[in-house]
Motif scaffolding. Structure first.
Motif, PDB file in Angstrom:
ATOM      1  N   TRP A  95       0.800  -1.345  -0.219  1.00 36.05           N
ATOM      2  CA  TRP A  95      -0.009   0.151   0.174  1.00 36.05           C
ATOM      3  C   TRP A  95       0.926   1.235   0.033  1.00 36.05           C
ATOM      4  N   MET A 112       2.657   4.978  -8.218  1.00 33.64           N
ATOM      5  CA  MET A 112       1.939   4.311  -9.483  1.00 33.64           C
ATOM      6  C   MET A 112       1.813   5.475 -10.383  1.00 33.64           C
ATOM      7  N   THR A 156      -3.630   5.569 -12.732  1.00 30.59           N
ATOM      8  CA  THR A 156      -3.702   4.174 -11.952  1.00 30.59           C
ATOM      9  C   THR A 156      -3.862   4.566 -10.514  1.00 30.59           C
ATOM     10  N   GLN A 184      -4.322   2.682  -5.948  1.00 25.73           N
ATOM     11  CA  GLN A 184      -4.752   1.547  -5.127  1.00 25.73           C
ATOM     12  C   GLN A 184      -5.986   1.780  -4.786  1.00 25.73           C
ATOM     13  N   GLU A 216      -5.451  -2.862  -7.319  1.00 27.12           N
ATOM     14  CA  GLU A 216      -4.783  -1.682  -8.016  1.00 27.12           C
ATOM     15  C   GLU A 216      -5.857  -1.709  -9.577  1.00 27.12           C
ATOM     16  N   ASP A 267      -6.380   0.232 -13.290  1.00 30.18           N
ATOM     17  CA  ASP A 267      -5.853   0.954 -14.480  1.00 30.18           C
ATOM     18  C   ASP A 267      -6.876   1.798 -15.283  1.00 30.18           C
ATOM     19  N   ALA A 314     -10.668   2.483  -5.276  1.00 29.51           N
ATOM     20  CA  ALA A 314      -9.417   2.704  -6.476  1.00 29.51           C
ATOM     21  C   ALA A 314      -9.872   3.729  -7.434  1.00 29.51           C
TER      22      ALA A 314
END
Length: 769
Positions: A584, A588, A592, A594, A611, A613, A727
């Protein structure tokens, strides 16, 4: 289902439990050894400290376990002369692996190899009352002690018989791998003892269960006992059964939800089509029986039916959403402190199982026999008997293993239809719903809104209110038998069931001051059901998104915020584990992110980190007849279910939960237009596919914390949906409020509702016999 805590040298013979591991059971009369548990009558819910959450004292699983308790002595373990042990499980195996975990309990307590245990599914047994309902992740919790006690009774009786056979005392004997040995090297198999250990009359005995430290099977990863049959095609589902003269049967269904037949213009012409044996009108449509399912499809398409309106006539997503907003309960007066508030919308979702809805029925003038995958077989038997006008004892209902369910098979509509058709034509039928039937006329997860407000000051959350409003959830299966099923259909009873279910499943795991959750339901015109985890995915998703918003307002990290406010060490442990394993906070790329979320239910806790995208090149990638959208690239799940009987099976369950969560968050929903759903099969109902499944998926089963099983089958869905939603919000900078996120994009050309099913597939060859 537990014995009385504590131990005592002086034992009251009428006590249902006599120590932490000592219980009472029965050696039953029979030609070979038959044993059962005596768990005793249901006791009151455990006392505890008053709490704002009723689930801190008793939850739905506790209620179901207590309800099953009085008939646990009717569940038997049998030892046979070939050395095998059999058990008829009064629950439905629909792919969740309970036949394997049940076999493990018997193998553990009876000290026999796992491959010598034969677990079958019990026919409908009305005497079991509430003990034959499969749902709410309750099977292992409620069956854990009774099965072990019955196996332990059998073990004790085998050792007594072996002592006589070998001329030794019981204390000098060892039972291992199905063979009893003595100190001198003598041995005898349990098969050779099965008849000698039998009893001519029932005997009540006390037994002591194994300590957890001595477990060699429970808690160890095991492959499913039916895995090879499943992957090689040898496993038998309802449509694989060869019931004499049961020919393929399908139903021509209305173009709108719950429509009715007005008239049929060409019955005689369709009856004359090749392979067709019968065409009859039934309450739900027009049934066709033929030599092949392909001929059934052709006949269904050829029928010229005038239809009457249904229960959702003219309704659409937009009109139902307006109804829901009118039915929302108020949040109360605005607080004088800062607050976070939002309304979330969750669209209809299909509860169609991978296996088509199906059943076989053979109804005669004086009796009936039914085969189907059923999670509530007792109420199915009782309802079918009443509909056919037969005594309940004249209707035999066989429970067949099913290919998926998660609530769908709580309803026995296929079995009831098959029975009605068979009675009307006087012949056995093998009824199968078309994929379009189950998408459009089958069970759906209700459309809902969830309105949330959290009040805070500084770093303290003062209060949390949630008002969940839903299209009515159908609980007409009751608790698995006809009396509660009838109660659930009454104008007041149905609301009572919904409210009871809601409040016995929802909890507040965070220290958020004064908190309340209220349910309001409206519109009974849809075929809804208890889809996997029922209310929890929507309720938890809304809550966890607000938790992220609160963390942002307080300038805190979402993981740290949750950790600071979680009430229990167990909860913090699973959250810490996914944060550590999922790294965590790692850097990134833009677009994108988390997401992390938590959920607790049925004496179990779970946390999920994902995670996602959301970059344009991912969202806009071309997918044939589908919407690509964001992709979850990684998922880490940590679960603490207390004691995991089969960790490998638990891992598989959590993998399925993650796929469910991704689907609910991103892709899968039903579009309602003019009284019918547009989706007509799995090709245009976008459950999680290979192209949006995470390449990295890790499931972490935490060490046991309670020593007894908690609920597992539904545990990971809510946390997975919530983590994906959080996310997405972090990756895009905008909190999502409508689910699934791509619901607004219709990516397929809807199939017509008349004819109700697409043409039968063909490869250009004639396969008609």
């Amino acid at each position: 289902m537990r014995g009385t805590e504590g131990s005592s040298e002086h034992v009251d013979s009428d006590a249902p439990g006599i120590g932490r591991r000592r219980f009472l059971g029965y050696v039953l009369a029979g030609p070979t050894l038959v044993a059962a548990a005596d768990i005793g009558p249901a006791s009151a819910a455990p006392a505890g400290i008053p709490s704002a959450d009723i689930t801190d004292l008793v939850d739905l699983n506790d209620v179901m376990t207590l309800a099953a308790k009085p008939t646990s002595h009717l569940i038997k373990v049998e030892v046979h002369q070939d050395g095998t042990v059999s058990f008829a499980l009064p629950r439905a195996e629909v792919g969740q692996g309970i036949t394997t975990s049940t076999a493990m309990l018997i193998a553990e307590e009876l000290d026999v190899p796992l491959d010598r245990v034969r677990v079958t599914l019990a026919d409908a047994r009305p005497e079991l009352v509430f003990n034959q309902l499969t749902g709410a992740s309750n099977t292992t919790i409620s069956m854990y002690t009774p099965i072990r006690v019955a196996a332990a009774v059998a073990r004790g009786r085998l050792l007594e018989a072996a002592a006589i056979e070998l001329g030794a005392t019981v204390r000098e004997l060892t039972l291992k791998a199905g063979v009893v040995t003595d100190h001198a090297g003598g041995s005898v198999s349990i098969g050779a003892l099965a008849e000698k250990a039998a009893s001519a009359t029932p005997r009540r005995v006390s037994v002591e269960l194994k300590e957890r430290e001595r477990f060699t099977v429970i808690g160890t990863p095991q492959n499913r006992i039916d895995a090879r049959d499943a992957v090689t095609g040898r496993k038998k589902f309802a449509m694989d059964l060869a019931v004499p003269d049961a020919l393929p049967t399908m139903v021509c269904r209305p173009p709108t939800i719950n429509g009715h037949v007005g008239s049929v213009a060409n019955l005689d012409r369709v009856r004359g089509m090749r392979g067709v044996t019968d065409v009859v009108v039934i309450p739900t449509g027009v049934a066709v029986r033929a030599a092949t399912f392909g001929q059934c499809i052709d006949a269904v398409r050829a029928l010229d039916v005038s239809w009457r309106g249904g229960s959702a006539e003219g309704k659409s997503d937009e009109s139902v959403l307006k109804e829901l907003r009118k039915a929302e309960l108020p949040l109360g007066l605005p607080a004088v402190t800062p607050s976070v508030e939002a309304r979330f919308t969750f669209h209809f979702r299909s509860n169609s199982a991978l296996e088509p809805n199906c059943a076989i029925a053979d109804v005669r003038a004086d009796r009936a026999e039914i085969w189907s995958g059923l999670k509530a077989p007792i109420v199915a038997q009782q309802t079918i008997a009443a509909r056919l006008g037969l005594p309940q004892g004249s209707v035999k209902v066989h429970v067949v293993e099913g290919g998926g369910s998660f609530g769908r098979k709580l309803f026995f509509d296929a079995a009831l239809e098959a029975a009605e058709i068979s009675q009307k034509i006087g012949k056995p039928v093998k009824l199968m719903w078309h994929r379009a039937d189950d998408s459009r006329q089958g069970r759906a997860h209700p459309m809902a809104t969830s309105r949330v407000r959290a009040d805070y000051v500084g770093n303290t959350v003062l209060g949390f209110k949630q008002r969940h409003t839903s299209v009515a959830t159908d609980f007409s299966h009751g608790l698995g038998e006809v009396f509660t099923a009838l109660a659930a259909k009454l104008p007041v009873g149905d609301a009572g069931f919904s409210q009871t279910f809601f409040h016995l499943t929802q909890s507040m795991p965070y220290s958020f001051g004064l908190h309340s959750r209220l349910l309001s339901e409206t519109d009974k015109g849809f075929n809804t059901g208890s889809m996997r985890n029922v209310y929890s995915p929507d309720v938890t998703c809304a809550r966890e998104l607000i938790v992220d918003r609160l963390a942002g307002r307080m300038d805190k990290d979402p993981y740290r915020f949750r950790r600071d406010f979680l009430r229990e060490d167990r909860s913090r442990a699973v959250l810490d584990k996914v944060a550590e394993a999922g790294k965590w906070g790692r850097a990134m790329p833009v677009g994108t992110a988390q997401g992390i979320a938590f959920h607790s239910e049925y004496s179990a806790v779970s946390a999920v980190l994902v995670e996602i995208d959301c970059r344009p090149e991912t969202v806009d990638r071309p997918i044939r007849d589908g919407v690509a959208g964001p992709r979850v690239t990684k998922a880490v799940v940590a679960v603490d279910v207390g004691l995991a009987v089969n960790p490998r099976g638990l891992e598989a369950q959590m993998m399925g939960c993650v796929m469910d969560g991704i689907a609910l968050a991103l892709t899968s929903s039903l579009h309602l237009r003019d009284g019918h759903f547009l989706e007509a099969s799995w090709d245009n109902y976008f459950y999680t596919r290979q192209w949006n499944s995470p390449p990295e998926l890790q499931v972490i089963v935490m060490p046991t914390t309670t020593g007894k099983p908690g609920g597992a089958g539904e545990l990971g869905v809510a946390a997975s949906l919530s983590a994906v939603a959080c996310a997405y919000g972090r990756a895009t900078g905008t909190m999502p409020t409508t689910f699934p996120i791509n619901h607004g994009t219709l990516s397929f050309e809807p199939k017509p509702t008349v004819p109700p099913v697409p043409p039968s597939p063909t490869d250009g060859l004639d396969h008609v016999r």
